[in-house]
Enzyme design. Structure first.
Site, PDB file in Angstrom:
ATOM      1  N   ARG A  29       0.841  -1.203   0.000  1.00  0.00           N
ATOM      2  CA  ARG A  29       0.000   0.000   0.000  1.00  0.00           C
ATOM      3  C   ARG A  29       0.873   1.249   0.000  1.00  0.00           C
ATOM      4  O   ARG A  29       1.854   1.331   0.728  1.00  0.00           O
ATOM      5  CB  ARG A  29      -0.941   0.000   1.201  1.00  0.00           C
ATOM      6  N   ASP A  30       0.498   2.206  -0.850  1.00  0.00           N
ATOM      7  CA  ASP A  30       1.214   3.480  -0.935  1.00  0.00           C
ATOM      8  C   ASP A  30       0.989   4.262   0.358  1.00  0.00           C
ATOM      9  O   ASP A  30      -0.130   4.294   0.880  1.00  0.00           O
ATOM     10  CB  ASP A  30       0.693   4.275  -2.140  1.00  0.00           C
ATOM     11  N   ILE A  31       2.035   4.887   0.881  1.00  0.00           N
ATOM     12  CA  ILE A  31       1.895   5.655   2.127  1.00  0.00           C
ATOM     13  C   ILE A  31       1.238   7.017   1.900  1.00  0.00           C
ATOM     14  O   ILE A  31       0.857   7.688   2.847  1.00  0.00           O
ATOM     15  CB  ILE A  31       3.241   5.838   2.864  1.00  0.00           C
ATOM     16  N   ASN A  87       4.656   5.670 -14.075  1.00  0.00           N
ATOM     17  CA  ASN A  87       5.213   7.000 -14.304  1.00  0.00           C
ATOM     18  C   ASN A  87       6.674   6.815 -14.703  1.00  0.00           C
ATOM     19  O   ASN A  87       7.359   5.959 -14.150  1.00  0.00           O
ATOM     20  CB  ASN A  87       5.135   7.856 -13.037  1.00  0.00           C
ATOM     21  N   VAL A  96      10.148   8.033  -7.174  1.00  0.00           N
ATOM     22  CA  VAL A  96      11.047   6.992  -6.670  1.00  0.00           C
ATOM     23  C   VAL A  96      11.572   6.253  -7.893  1.00  0.00           C
ATOM     24  O   VAL A  96      10.783   5.712  -8.678  1.00  0.00           O
ATOM     25  CB  VAL A  96      10.338   6.020  -5.703  1.00  0.00           C
ATOM     26  N   HIS A 100       7.871   0.895 -10.810  1.00  0.00           N
ATOM     27  CA  HIS A 100       6.703   0.503 -10.030  1.00  0.00           C
ATOM     28  C   HIS A 100       5.428   0.832 -10.798  1.00  0.00           C
ATOM     29  O   HIS A 100       5.366   1.797 -11.540  1.00  0.00           O
ATOM     30  CB  HIS A 100       6.686   1.143  -8.641  1.00  0.00           C
ATOM     31  N   HIS A 102       1.424   1.626 -10.329  1.00  0.00           N
ATOM     32  CA  HIS A 102       0.389   2.066  -9.393  1.00  0.00           C
ATOM     33  C   HIS A 102      -0.922   1.377  -9.753  1.00  0.00           C
ATOM     34  O   HIS A 102      -1.333   1.380 -10.908  1.00  0.00           O
ATOM     35  CB  HIS A 102       0.153   3.580  -9.509  1.00  0.00           C
TER      36      HIS A 102
END
Length: 114
Positions: A29-31, A87, A96, A100, A102
């Site tokens: 999970r994204d913070i 991205n 980052v 990755h 999303h």
């Protein structure tokens, strides 16, 4: 890569709310979620951007996309719909520099996205 945040998450050095992991991938999970469900799916292997994928990485890229779909299904978002996004570099919104994907779900997505 020793200073990469996502490499540290993948190795367990930094804790995360992990929803899936195997020998190749980690999903957590994204913070800073941008939707009620915001999961990041990463390869354990450090690859900085989409631009850095080689022909040898094609199977890994497919695994990222397939796993995102399976996670969306497991979390109950497959029928209502979800968005997947890579991205790439600064103008693409990448912050980052570890590849990755999303997975965003749980609300209607607008277009254009940003």
């Amino acid at each position: 890569m020793s200073d990469c945040l996502f490499c540290k998450i993948a190795s367990g050095e930094i804790p995360a709310d992990i929803v899936y992991q195997d020998a190749q991938l980690v999903a957590f999970r994204d913070i800073n979620p941008q939707a009620p469900t915001h999961i990041l799916v990463i390869p354990r292997q450090h690859i900085e951007t989409l631009n850095d994928l080689s022909a040898d990485d094609e199977h890994l890229a497919g695994q990222l996309v397939r796993r995102a779909g399976l996670i969306a299904q497991t979390l109950g978002h497959a029928d209502a719909g979800y968005r997947t996004v890579f991205n790439c570099n600064v103008h693409g919104g990448q912050t980052v520099f570890h590849l990755h994907l999303h997975l965003l779900a749980g609300r209607p997505m607008t277009w254009p996205p940003g």
